[in-house]
Structures are given as C-alpha cells and as structure tokens.
Design an enzyme around this catalytic site. Structure first.
Site, mmCIF file in Angstrom:
data_model
loop_
_atom_site.group_PDB
_atom_site.id
_atom_site.type_symbol
_atom_site.label_atom_id
_atom_site.label_comp_id
_atom_site.label_asym_id
_atom_site.label_seq_id
_atom_site.Cartn_x
_atom_site.Cartn_y
_atom_site.Cartn_z
ATOM 1 N N TRP A 162 0.974 -1.214 -0.323
ATOM 2 C CA TRP A 162 0.096 0.167 0.081
ATOM 3 C C TRP A 162 0.870 1.610 -0.155
ATOM 4 O O TRP A 162 0.128 2.217 -0.391
ATOM 5 C CB TRP A 162 -0.923 0.409 1.698
ATOM 6 N N ASN A 163 2.430 1.049 0.658
ATOM 7 C CA ASN A 163 2.822 2.184 0.676
ATOM 8 C C ASN A 163 3.140 3.736 -1.016
ATOM 9 O O ASN A 163 3.470 4.406 -0.529
ATOM 10 C CB ASN A 163 3.561 1.873 1.324
ATOM 11 N N ARG A 171 6.922 -0.844 -11.367
ATOM 12 C CA ARG A 171 8.044 -1.282 -11.272
ATOM 13 C C ARG A 171 7.949 -3.476 -11.564
ATOM 14 O O ARG A 171 8.880 -3.556 -12.165
ATOM 15 C CB ARG A 171 8.793 -1.398 -9.750
ATOM 16 N N LYS A 186 -2.211 -8.057 -7.691
ATOM 17 C CA LYS A 186 -3.128 -7.781 -6.476
ATOM 18 C C LYS A 186 -2.688 -6.611 -5.518
ATOM 19 O O LYS A 186 -1.307 -6.973 -5.305
ATOM 20 C CB LYS A 186 -3.208 -9.102 -5.392
ATOM 21 N N PRO A 187 -3.777 -5.743 -5.935
ATOM 22 C CA PRO A 187 -2.741 -4.811 -5.525
ATOM 23 C C PRO A 187 -2.875 -4.624 -4.053
ATOM 24 O O PRO A 187 -4.450 -5.620 -3.252
ATOM 25 C CB PRO A 187 -3.979 -3.348 -5.488
ATOM 26 N N GLY A 240 6.518 -6.579 0.419
ATOM 27 C CA GLY A 240 5.549 -6.332 1.506
ATOM 28 C C GLY A 240 6.866 -6.761 3.077
ATOM 29 O O GLY A 240 7.623 -6.827 3.164
ATOM 30 N N GLU A 262 10.826 -8.202 -1.956
ATOM 31 C CA GLU A 262 11.278 -7.542 -1.439
ATOM 32 C C GLU A 262 10.696 -7.221 0.020
ATOM 33 O O GLU A 262 9.453 -6.673 -0.217
ATOM 34 C CB GLU A 262 11.150 -5.973 -2.518
ATOM 35 N N ARG A 290 10.179 11.261 3.737
ATOM 36 C CA ARG A 290 9.767 10.634 2.123
ATOM 37 C C ARG A 290 8.242 9.327 2.451
ATOM 38 O O ARG A 290 8.936 8.538 3.482
ATOM 39 C CB ARG A 290 10.517 9.843 1.585
ATOM 40 N N GLU A 393 11.270 -1.639 12.622
ATOM 41 C CA GLU A 393 10.746 -1.301 11.507
ATOM 42 C C GLU A 393 9.973 -0.271 12.262
ATOM 43 O O GLU A 393 8.486 -0.712 11.969
ATOM 44 C CB GLU A 393 10.635 -2.827 10.378
HETATM 45 C C1 SIN Z 1 9.427 0.389 -1.128
HETATM 46 O O1 SIN Z 1 9.152 0.867 0.533
HETATM 47 O O2 SIN Z 1 9.106 -0.641 -0.953
HETATM 48 C C2 SIN Z 1 10.181 0.748 -2.159
HETATM 49 C C3 SIN Z 1 10.416 2.172 -1.802
HETATM 50 C C4 SIN Z 1 11.760 3.089 -3.216
HETATM 51 O O3 SIN Z 1 11.582 2.436 -3.749
HETATM 52 O O4 SIN Z 1 12.531 3.949 -2.997
#
Ligand code: SIN
Length: 493
Positions: A162-163, A171, A186-187, A240, A262, A290, A393
């Site tokens: 979601w971020n 990507r 799947k979003p 995720g 990732e 950010r 985190e």
């Molecule tokens: C992410 O937070 O998963 C991606 C961050 C990015 O592409 O800079």
C-alpha cells in the site's frame, strides 16, 4: 497546532478523479465487498468487489492465454506500447496523484512525485527491452557453438504493497510487459484504486486488457494459495513484510515458481563528524520523512558521531518541528496521515517506550485529536539499544537517534540486524564513504543521498530483506529465463 484542510477546489478535483475510476461505486459494502478509506478523514471513498479464489483462477486463465500471444510480439511493438503508456501516465499525473493521495495519505506533492517515479519504470523498460541480452560461446573442446537468449518466464503473479501504490505496480508490471509476460495483479486492500486507474491507462495506451488482470480481494491468503498452486503461474514478485514473503516463498516452492521478494528493512543512517551538516540534515529529512516514513528504505536507526551530534540533533529537530501535518491533499502540508489507526497506536507506543527507557524527546511525539490517522514528525535523541524502537521497523515519521564514537563501533551496530535493504552514509571524506559503504550489509547505500531509489538502479535487499532486484536491467531478467542452443558443428568443404 495548525491543521490544514484542503481547499474546495482541490477537494472537488480529487472527488472527480475518484469518480472517474473504472466502475466506480461508493456505497455501504455488502457481502463480498469492501470499502476503501481516506486516512486523512477515515471516510469511505470507494467500494470494491472482493473476488473469491475461484474468480482469481478465472483471471489466471484469461491472462495465461493473452500472455502466449504477447510473448510473440516484437520488441519494437512492446517498446512503442510502453512509450505510449509513459506519455499517458504523465498526461494523467494530477488525476493519478489525487487518487494516490486520497487512498494512501501521502501529500499531493509527494503523490505527483510518485507518479513520475512510477512512470519512469515504464519508460526505462520501454528503452531497456530493445537491447536483449544474449550471448555467444564456444564449446571449449570444439565441435559446437553455444548461443544464449532470454525468453519470457510466463505468467507472473504481482503482489503490491500500500505504501507506493503506483510505483510498486509499475516496477513489476513494466518489466513483465517488456519481457513478454502476462500478469495477475493483487493490489493491497488498503490502496487498490491507484492500480485500477494505472492499469486502465496502460490498456488505453495499447496493452491488451487480458494481459493484466487485477484481482481485488480481502481473502489474501486463500488467493495466494490458490494462484500459486496453479501450474500456469511461473513467477511471483512480492513487496511486503518478511513474514508474508517467507510464507509466499513456501507456497511458491511447491511448483518451483521463481520468486522476487522485496521485504522488510531496518535501514541504518550514519552521520560522521566530517559530514556537511546541512547536507546531512537535508538528506536525513528525506530518508526519514519521504512517504511519511512509510517506506522499506526509510532511515530507521540514525547513528550520529559524537563531534557533530549536538548540532545535528538541534538542526534536525528544528526542521522536523516546521513540517506541517494535515490532510494529504491540503495546500502546504509536508506530512499526511499514516495508513491506519494501528500504525498511529504503534508510533505512540514506540515513542512512550523510548522515553521510558531514557530517550530524549526533542520534538513531536503526539497524536492530534480528531479524525484521521495523524502523528507528528518526531525526533528522539539518545535512544538506548534496549528501547523497542531501536529494534523495530518504525514505518513512520519518527527519527530515532543514537550516538557513536568510532567507525568500527557504528559498523558493528549498523550490521547487527537480520535485515539488509538500505543504508545511508553522510561524510565528506571519499575514502570513508566508500569504505563504510562497502562494509554495510545492504543491497543499496545512499552516499550523501537521502533518496537512492531510481528506475535505472537495481533495487533490492540482502539477508531477510529479500531476493532479486527491481529496476534496471536486473529487473527485466527477473521475468526471463535463459535458454541456450548448442549447435553441433563439423568441418565442411
Ligand atoms: C518501498 O518502500 O518498498 C519502496 C521504496 C522505493 O522504491 O524507494
């Protein structure tokens, strides 16, 4: 505290963007439906169907068939289509940004930045796919010649977070399309609207609609189990948490499905005495704030050397205290809401726990009254290693600073984690910058740079932060298999 609300003009433009979504509805969700909320107001902004695993498998069938035809298209055709898509995405930047901002909560300015970042992947792969990597080798003992080529891996399952609801989709989908693969997408349930609009624009640009099948569902586990059990699926790309990534890898293992993961981060950011103070503060603000800190690469543990620490903490706290918190689409806002109430409760707990362990609260640390999932930009100094925040985190706007004496000590502390996605080093000494960057156990290092992400760079982590890379030519290879032809030769006259 000033708390900006959006102007009538912005609100109307964002409502129009939402209403323009394919099949848009917004009513009390019935059975097999779910609501999407605006984290700035907690109000419902859309209602979507939640597809069942059986319905997802029907989408697998459609995509699989379309993928077989797409794999035969020429690289030039795929490149032109992706170039069209880039142009169309940029032409719709404001519309996309309003949808991102309303459903995810990042500021409208940042959302526009995300549209550019997301479109950059589409443009990068439009260019990259025209230069296929192949090879020529000789059999060392003679008698044959070996040619290698890359071929599409096949139907890909793309699961996005979601971020960054747009950039994490493009990507994945841009290299899949470039390589000649179909996708089932799947979003995240919290932010599906951006995906629906992005995919609609890709279709308008000429990508066959059967090639990208979006599945919105609240049954995430059942969905993944069913789709990964289908032998037509040859690839999964997931962004995720590490725990979900590990479960998905287990499911993927059954059919030997190639996995790109990732996953979680716990990025250390190191500021040495010989850093340029202004550059270090600016870079830290970016690496920390950010996306409201909701990024896998967000600076999570900030280590500052004793000689510069007081000045750094002072300057960072000053800057952080000036950041305007408010509704994500309001003018002048520098920090929007977090994604949900649970996130805000976690931030409050982490700050209270750190202070209870002796950390000094320099600014922020509070949740304002009222609707919306807001938390102030926060700086904590002298965070002890026993505090929970030093080992978690954070995924939020809290800068947790601790101090160090020597390079050796800080490297030991920075690498003392199972995660290895991103790290940052601030120093004006080139030897130190390179030596420290080499010693940090992460897939990417920002050197005097708070935003190292780029479509041309191979984004990805070491250790429990993941497998594989996204972006750059490495990101294309994730959607390809290597095949070779061994051509027998004999003397001819
Ligand atoms: C992410 O937070 O998963 C991606 C961050 C990015 O592409 O800079």
């Amino acid at each position: 505290m000033t708390f900006p609300k959006p102007s009538a003009e912005r609100l109307a433009a964002s409502e129009e963007a939402l209403r323009s979504l394919p099949g848009y509805t917004n009513h009390e969700p019935g059975e097999k439906e779910f609501a999407v909320l605006d984290p700035s107001t907690e109000e419902r902004i859309a209602t979507l169907k939640s597809l069942s695993p059986e319905e997802a498998i029907a989408e697998v069938a459609i995509a699989d068939e379309a993928g077989r035809a797409w794999a035969k298209t020429t690289p030039r055709h795929r490149s032109d289509t992706l170039h069209n898509a880039y142009t169309l995405l940029i032409a719709n930047k404001e519309r996309l940004a309003f949808v991102i901002s309303r459903e995810m909560g990042k500021t409208f300015a940042e959302a526009q930045g995300e549209v550019q970042y997301a479109a950059d992947y589409v443009r990068w792969y439009a260019e990259e796919l025209l230069r296929p990597a192949g090879g020529y080798r000789e059999n060392p003992v003679g008698g044959s010649t070996i040619l290698t080529k890359r071929v599409p891996i096949g139907l890909s399952l793309l699961i996005a977070p979601w971020n960054f609801p747009m950039a994490m989709i493009t990507r994945k989908i841009a290299p899949a399309i470039a390589a000649g693969c179909a996708s089932v997408i799947k979003p995240a349930g919290l932010t599906p609207l951006t995906t629906l609009l992005t995919v609609e624009l890709l279709v308008e640009a000429g990508v066959p609609k059967e090639l990208m099948r979006v599945v919105t569902t609240t049954q995430s586990s059942a969905f993944s189990e069913a789709v990964l059990a289908d032998p037509r699926v040859r690839k999964i790309s997931f962004t995720g948490s590490t725990s979900v990534g590990s479960t998905l890898m287990g499911l993927a293992a059954k059919n030997i499905v190639k996995s790109s993961m990732e996953l979680g981060g716990n990025a250390p950011l190191l500021v040495f005495d010989d850093a340029d103070l202004e550059r270090a503060v600016e870079g830290t603000m970016l690496a920390k704030l950010r996306n409201g800190g909701q990024s896998c690469v967000a600076a999570n543990r900030i280590y500052v050397q004793e000689g510069i620490a007081d000045a750094f903490v002072e300057a960072l706290s000053e800057k952080m205290s000036q950041v305007v918190l408010g509704n994500s689409i309001a003018e002048g806002v520098g920090l929007g809401p977090a994604i949900n109430r649970a996130a805000v409760n976690k931030f409050q707990h982490l700050v209270d726990d750190a202070v209870a362990h002796g950390a000094e609260l320099r600014t922020g640390g509070r949740t304002p009254e009222g609707a919306g999932y807001f938390f102030e930009g926060t700086v904590l100094d002298r965070v002890p290693t026993e505090a929970e925040i030093a080992n978690t985190e954070i995924f939020g706007p809290i800068a947790a600073i601790s101090r160090f004496s020597t390079q050796e000590e800080v490297l030991q502390r920075a690498n003392d984690t199972p995660f290895g996605l991103a790290s940052y080093v601030f120093t004006e000494n080139l030897d130190r910058a390179l030596n420290v960057a080499d010693a940090l156990e992460t897939g990417l290092v920002g050197i005097n740079n708070g935003v190292p992400s780029n479509a041309a760079a191979p984004f990805g982590g070491m250790k429990q932060s993941g497998l594989g890379r996204e972006g750059s030519h490495e990101g294309l290879e994730e959607y390809q298999e290597v095949r070779y032809y061994n051509i027998a030769r004999r003397e001819s006259t």
